[in-house]
Scaffold this active site. Structure first.
Site, PDB file in Angstrom:
ATOM      1  N   GLY A 168       0.829  -1.188   0.000  1.00  0.00           N
ATOM      2  CA  GLY A 168       0.000   0.000   0.000  1.00  0.00           C
ATOM      3  C   GLY A 168       0.867   1.242   0.000  1.00  0.00           C
ATOM      4  N   CYS A 169       0.291   2.345   0.399  1.00  0.00           N
ATOM      5  CA  CYS A 169       1.005   3.619   0.426  1.00  0.00           C
ATOM      6  C   CYS A 169       2.313   3.485   1.205  1.00  0.00           C
ATOM      7  CB  CYS A 169       0.120   4.674   1.066  1.00  0.00           C
ATOM      8  SG  CYS A 169       0.928   6.264   1.253  1.00  0.00           S
ATOM      9  N   PHE A 170       3.400   3.912   0.600  1.00  0.00           N
ATOM     10  CA  PHE A 170       4.702   3.702   1.234  1.00  0.00           C
ATOM     11  C   PHE A 170       4.927   4.525   2.493  1.00  0.00           C
ATOM     12  CE2 PHE A 170       6.545   5.920  -2.844  1.00  0.00           C
ATOM     13  CZ  PHE A 170       5.955   7.138  -2.536  1.00  0.00           C
TER      14      PHE A 170
END
Length: 163
Positions: free
Chosen positions: A12-14
């Site tokens: 997902g979003c880093f």
């Protein structure tokens, strides 16, 4: 001198992944970037096929690859395809970027442990992909949740250890 290693994961979003992993025992550094895509020098606005990934630099005398993967499966939902929280698309896939056969074996072992635990509502869909090249993200993405403490994240520790 420390004998440091690197691990490459995407879930997902880093930003959220980096924020949690930077505090893990044995983790010496984290960097967010792009992996597994079709173009060189990807950017946030042009990274076809790349996952938002993190590079974890760790001391194997203080934590193991298996322990890192255990934590990875506790802080994001590995049973959703191309999504995490509000984020959708292949950039947000769950992936482990394998550098060698030993990492593949450990990853498959942890997949089985996680699936057998029954803690997640479905089976692990995390992909095992060959590590190619890690492209660091833009500076404003690095340590984003330190710079913007009220920024969005869907990552949090959901369970205790699977191990």
């Amino acid at each position: 001198m420390e004998n440091l290693k690197k691990a490459y994961i995407a879930g997902g979003c880093f930003w959220g992944m980096e924020d949690l992993f930077r505090m893990r025992p044995g983790v010496k550094d984290t960097e967010v970037g792009y992996l597994g895509g079709q173009n060189e020098n990807p950017t946030y606005n042009n990274h076809p096929g790349h996952a938002e990934a993190i590079e974890i630099t760790y001391n194997p005398n203080e934590t193991s690859y298996k322990e890192l993967l255990d934590y990875f499966f506790r802080v994001h939902d590995p049973t959703t395809v191309d999504s995490q929280g509000n984020d959708r698309g292949s950039s947000y896939r769950s992936a482990i970027f394998i550098q060698n056969e030993q990492e593949r074996e450990v990853a498959n072992e942890v997949f089985k442990i996680v699936d057998d635990s029954g803690r997640w509502p479905g089976k692990v869909v995390t992909t095992l992909e060959h590590y190619t090249k890690f492209w660091p993200a833009e500076e404003y993405h690095q340590d984003y949740l330190i710079k913007s403490p009220n920024g969005y994240t869907c990552h949090f520790e959901r369970f205790g250890t699977f191990l």
